[in-house]
Motif scaffolding. Structure first.
Motif, PDB file in Angstrom:
ATOM      1  N   ALA A  38       0.851  -1.188   0.000  1.00  0.00           N
ATOM      2  CA  ALA A  38       0.000   0.000   0.000  1.00  0.00           C
ATOM      3  C   ALA A  38       0.889   1.242   0.000  1.00  0.00           C
ATOM      4  O   ALA A  38       1.813   1.352   0.811  1.00  0.00           O
ATOM      5  N   GLY A  70      -5.184   0.048  -5.815  1.00  0.00           N
ATOM      6  CA  GLY A  70      -5.384  -1.378  -5.676  1.00  0.00           C
ATOM      7  C   GLY A  70      -4.695  -2.035  -6.855  1.00  0.00           C
ATOM      8  O   GLY A  70      -3.477  -1.957  -7.007  1.00  0.00           O
ATOM      9  N   GLN A 111      -7.854   1.421  -3.047  1.00  0.00           N
ATOM     10  CA  GLN A 111      -8.073   1.121  -1.633  1.00  0.00           C
ATOM     11  C   GLN A 111      -8.630   2.351  -0.915  1.00  0.00           C
ATOM     12  O   GLN A 111      -9.393   2.228   0.046  1.00  0.00           O
TER      13      GLN A 111
END
Length: 154
Positions: A38, A70, A111
């Motif tokens: 991430a 993502g 995300q």
């Protein structure tokens, strides 16, 4: 030529006209080669323009878009063309800012995403518009957007 994650792009490396409207602008994306971690991606558009839907006068903003990808990354030229397509688009500040965020969120399925629309004053009042998809993701450094409250923004 060997197929890569970039092979399907139509606008990058080509002469591309500015789209007539946000509705006709084509966003492009590529697979995220670092999808196993991430991290934050930031786009800054300090000279964003649109039109007031009532007067037709230009409105100016400093946009800051942050997202934690993502599986997909937005291709930056297509994003620039999409943002440029607002130049002749009439909508209020709130509508422009949230429309951009919603389209990017739907297209990329990141995300997390946030947008700050720091609009320059019209009628003596700056209108700043902020939206994000939810709480900040754990373990990702998300810097402050770095745009000061209006005092002759620069």
């Amino acid at each position: 030529m060997t197929e890569t994650i970039y092979s399907g792009l139509k606008q990058l490396g080509e002469a591309t006209d500015l789209p007539d409207s946000p509705e006709t602008a084509e966003l492009e994306r590529v697979q995220n080669p670092q999808a196993d971690i991430a991290y934050c991606v930031r786009f800054v558009a300090p000279e964003f323009t649109s039109l007031c839907p009532m007067t037709g006068q230009p409105d100016f903003a400093h946009l800051v878009i942050d997202y934690v990808p993502g599986d997909w990354l937005v291709e930056s030229k297509s994003l620039k063309l999409y943002l440029g397509s607002f130049r002749n688009h009439g909508a209020f500040h709130e509508d422009c800012t949230i429309s951009i965020a919603r389209r990017l969120f739907a297209f990329l399925d990141p995300q997390w995403l946030r947008i700050g629309g720091y609009w320059y004053p019209r009628g003596g009042i700056p209108i700043d518009v902020f939206w994000q998809t939810g709480p900040l993701p754990e373990g990702v450094w998300i810097p402050d957007q770095g745009v000061a409250p209006y005092r002759g923004r620069g």
